[in-house]
Structures are given as structure tokens and as C-alpha cells.
Scaffold this motif. Structure first.
Motif, PDB file in Angstrom:
ATOM      1  N   SER A   1       0.854  -1.191   0.000  1.00 43.67           N
ATOM      2  CA  SER A   1       0.000   0.000   0.000  1.00 43.67           C
ATOM      3  C   SER A   1       0.890   1.242   0.000  1.00 43.67           C
ATOM      4  O   SER A   1       2.091   1.173   0.285  1.00 43.67           O
ATOM      5  CB  SER A   1      -0.942   0.010   1.208  1.00 43.67           C
ATOM      6  OG  SER A   1      -0.206   0.041   2.413  1.00 43.67           O
TER       7      SER A   1
ATOM      8  N   GLU B   1     -14.988   0.115 -10.219  1.00 42.26           N
ATOM      9  CA  GLU B   1     -15.929   0.849  -9.377  1.00 42.26           C
ATOM     10  C   GLU B   1     -15.327   2.226  -9.137  1.00 42.26           C
ATOM     11  O   GLU B   1     -14.650   2.471  -8.134  1.00 42.26           O
ATOM     12  CB  GLU B   1     -16.152   0.112  -8.048  1.00 42.26           C
ATOM     13  CG  GLU B   1     -16.739  -1.291  -8.203  1.00 42.26           C
ATOM     14  CD  GLU B   1     -16.844  -2.036  -6.887  1.00 42.26           C
ATOM     15  OE1 GLU B   1     -16.834  -1.364  -5.823  1.00 42.26           O
ATOM     16  OE2 GLU B   1     -16.919  -3.271  -6.908  1.00 42.26           O
TER      17      GLU B   1
ATOM     18  N   VAL C   1     -13.036   4.167  -6.713  1.00 43.70           N
ATOM     19  CA  VAL C   1     -12.453   3.530  -5.526  1.00 43.70           C
ATOM     20  C   VAL C   1     -11.837   2.148  -5.762  1.00 43.70           C
ATOM     21  O   VAL C   1     -11.099   1.648  -4.906  1.00 43.70           O
ATOM     22  CB  VAL C   1     -13.502   3.413  -4.395  1.00 43.70           C
ATOM     23  CG1 VAL C   1     -13.927   4.799  -3.919  1.00 43.70           C
ATOM     24  CG2 VAL C   1     -14.703   2.592  -4.843  1.00 43.70           C
ATOM     25  N   LYS C   2     -12.123   1.534  -6.903  1.00 43.30           N
ATOM     26  CA  LYS C   2     -11.627   0.167  -7.071  1.00 43.30           C
ATOM     27  C   LYS C   2     -11.445  -0.193  -8.537  1.00 43.30           C
ATOM     28  O   LYS C   2     -12.236   0.185  -9.391  1.00 43.30           O
ATOM     29  CB  LYS C   2     -12.588  -0.835  -6.418  1.00 43.30           C
ATOM     30  CG  LYS C   2     -12.083  -2.267  -6.400  1.00 43.30           C
ATOM     31  CD  LYS C   2     -13.073  -3.165  -5.657  1.00 43.30           C
ATOM     32  CE  LYS C   2     -12.590  -4.597  -5.580  1.00 43.30           C
ATOM     33  NZ  LYS C   2     -13.564  -5.477  -4.859  1.00 43.30           N
TER      34      LYS C   2
ATOM     35  N   THR D   1      -5.781  -6.159  -7.810  1.00 40.91           N
ATOM     36  CA  THR D   1      -6.847  -5.314  -7.266  1.00 40.91           C
ATOM     37  C   THR D   1      -6.229  -4.052  -6.682  1.00 40.91           C
ATOM     38  O   THR D   1      -5.370  -4.117  -5.794  1.00 40.91           O
ATOM     39  CB  THR D   1      -7.631  -6.060  -6.170  1.00 40.91           C
ATOM     40  OG1 THR D   1      -8.201  -7.249  -6.723  1.00 40.91           O
ATOM     41  CG2 THR D   1      -8.749  -5.179  -5.624  1.00 40.91           C
TER      42      THR D   1
ATOM     43  N   SER E   1      -7.266  -0.610  -4.763  1.00 35.27           N
ATOM     44  CA  SER E   1      -8.349   0.042  -4.024  1.00 35.27           C
ATOM     45  C   SER E   1      -7.881   1.393  -3.511  1.00 35.27           C
ATOM     46  O   SER E   1      -6.736   1.544  -3.071  1.00 35.27           O
ATOM     47  CB  SER E   1      -8.799  -0.832  -2.839  1.00 35.27           C
ATOM     48  OG  SER E   1      -9.229  -2.104  -3.279  1.00 35.27           O
TER      49      SER E   1
ATOM     50  N   SER F   1      -4.285   0.708  -1.916  1.00 36.72           N
ATOM     51  CA  SER F   1      -3.997  -0.685  -1.563  1.00 36.72           C
ATOM     52  C   SER F   1      -3.830  -1.486  -2.847  1.00 36.72           C
ATOM     53  O   SER F   1      -4.656  -1.398  -3.757  1.00 36.72           O
ATOM     54  CB  SER F   1      -5.125  -1.274  -0.716  1.00 36.72           C
ATOM     55  OG  SER F   1      -5.257  -0.563   0.503  1.00 36.72           O
TER      56      SER F   1
END
Length: 216
Positions: A79, A145, A148-149, A163, A165, A176
């Protein structure tokens, strides 16, 4: 009267019970002999069930431990906090021109042939390494999304899901980054490359976000 009961592994209860049981039963009516045999069999069945229960519990615990070990071997998490808003960070990801500027480890450049930034969209590009080699990459944007993602499925070898985030933090945005490989053997062999490469990727993302903020 002497009764000898011998039990060995058989059927589904393999290795759960092995015993020889000898009973000296005094002379008595047949019905009482049968009653004693029933009591003995109940005792043995209860022992089998206890042993089977312990075996199942051990198997469940072993499976849970192994699954956690496998997850640890196949997924690499890191992160980074970036001093900018979530939407500002996401803009550096969602804009293909800006994405091409920072994607990949230090020293790499990119040539995008397709970047359909939508869920299910194709993302095809060639990474040009500092050693002069070219590395073709085929991906699918498995889930987006905004803001945010983002989930990227790397469909060429090595296969993995990435992934990314984004969440607001005191410093700005917490990014992240989770990269999950399909094959634990592959993950183990390239861990020494993946871990520093992910950190370098986040370095470059941070630099691109700050570059854009400074120019606005």
C-alpha cells in the motif's frame, strides 16, 4: 466361554481402529450372552465415532492451515499513501495516456494497442524493458468501481488478478495494491521480482499524480 473380537482397518474408517478384544464370559443363559455382546459392540462403535470425529477435525484444521499458506504464497499485498484526493489518484489510472506513463517497474515504457477502460474491457499493451526486451501483456478490466476500485485480470502468462483500491486517508489517499497469482509455484519463483516491482509501480503512480497536481 471366551470370545475374541478382532478389528482391523476396512472401508471408510481406514486406520481409525485396530484392536484385539478378548472377553472371558462366564457360563450363563444365551440371552445374557447376547446382551453382553450388544454392550461390547456399542462401546466399540462409540470408540470408532470418536476416532472418526477427531480425524475429521484434524483434516479440517490441516486444510485451513494449508489454504492460508497457499494464499500467503500466491498473493502479494502492499500500500501507499499519496497526498492527493481519491478522484485525483483515480484519474491517473483511468486516463490511458497517463496510465501508459507510469505503468510498470522503474525504467519500463509502454505501448498501448487497446485500453477499453470499462468493466469487461480489453487492455493490451507491450512493456519495453530497460534491457531492450519487449513484454506483451493481455489483460481484461474485470471490475471497475470508479473512483475507488479497479480489478485487472492478467490473461497472458503469468496469470493473476490485480486489485487496486483507493480510500481517503489523513494524508490524502491510501492506495492498496493486491496481486494474486493463480499458480503458487509461479508466485514463489517470481516473488523476488514482483515485490520490488510493485513498490516501483506505486512510486511511479505517486510521481504521476504529483506531476499533474503541480502542472494544474
Amino acid at each position: 466361554m471366551q470370545i475374541v473380537l478382532r478389528f482391523r482397518q476396512s472401508g471408510l474408517i481406514v486406520g481409525l481402529l485396530r484392536m484385539d478384544v478378548k472377553f472371558d464370559i462366564p457360563t450363563m443363559p444365551v440371552c445374557e450372552h447376547l446382551l453382553i455382546l450388544i454392550v461390547i459392540m456399542v462401546f466399540i462403535v462409540d470408540a470408532c465415532l470418536d476416532s472418526a470425529h477427531n480425524h475429521i477435525q484434524h483434516t479440517k484444521i490441516s486444510g485451513l492451515v494449508n489454504s492460508r499458506k497457499q494464499a500467503a504464497m500466491t498473493t502479494f499485498n502492499t500500500s501507499r499513501e499519496i497526498p492527493a484526493g481519491v478522484e485525483q489518484v483515480f484519474a491517473a489510472i483511468s486516463d490511458p495516456e497517463r496510465l501508459a506513463l507510469w505503468w510498470g517497474p522503474a525504467g519500463f515504457t509502454n505501448t498501448f494497442t487497446a485500453c477499453e477502460f470499462r468493466t469487461g474491457g480489453r487492455w493490451s499493451f507491450i512493456m519495453h524493458g530497460p534491457d531492450g526486451k519487449n513484454y506483451p501483456n493481455e489483460n481484461v478490466f474485470a471490475n471497475i468501481e470508479a473512483p475507488v476500485k479497479l480489478v485487472v485480470q492478467h490473461v497472458s502468462e503469468p496469470k493473476f488478478y490485480l486489485t487496486i483500491s483507493l480510500a481517503p486517508s489523513a494524508a490524502g489517499t491510501l492506495v492498496s495494491w493486491s496481486q494474486a497469482f493463480d499458480d503458487p509455484d509461479v508466485a514463489r519463483h517470481i516473488e523476488h521480482i514482483v515485490v520490488p516491482a510493485n513498490e516501483q509501480n506505486l512510486d511511479r503512480l505517486s510521481a504521476e499524480v504529483m506531476r499533474k497536481l503541480a502542472s494544474d
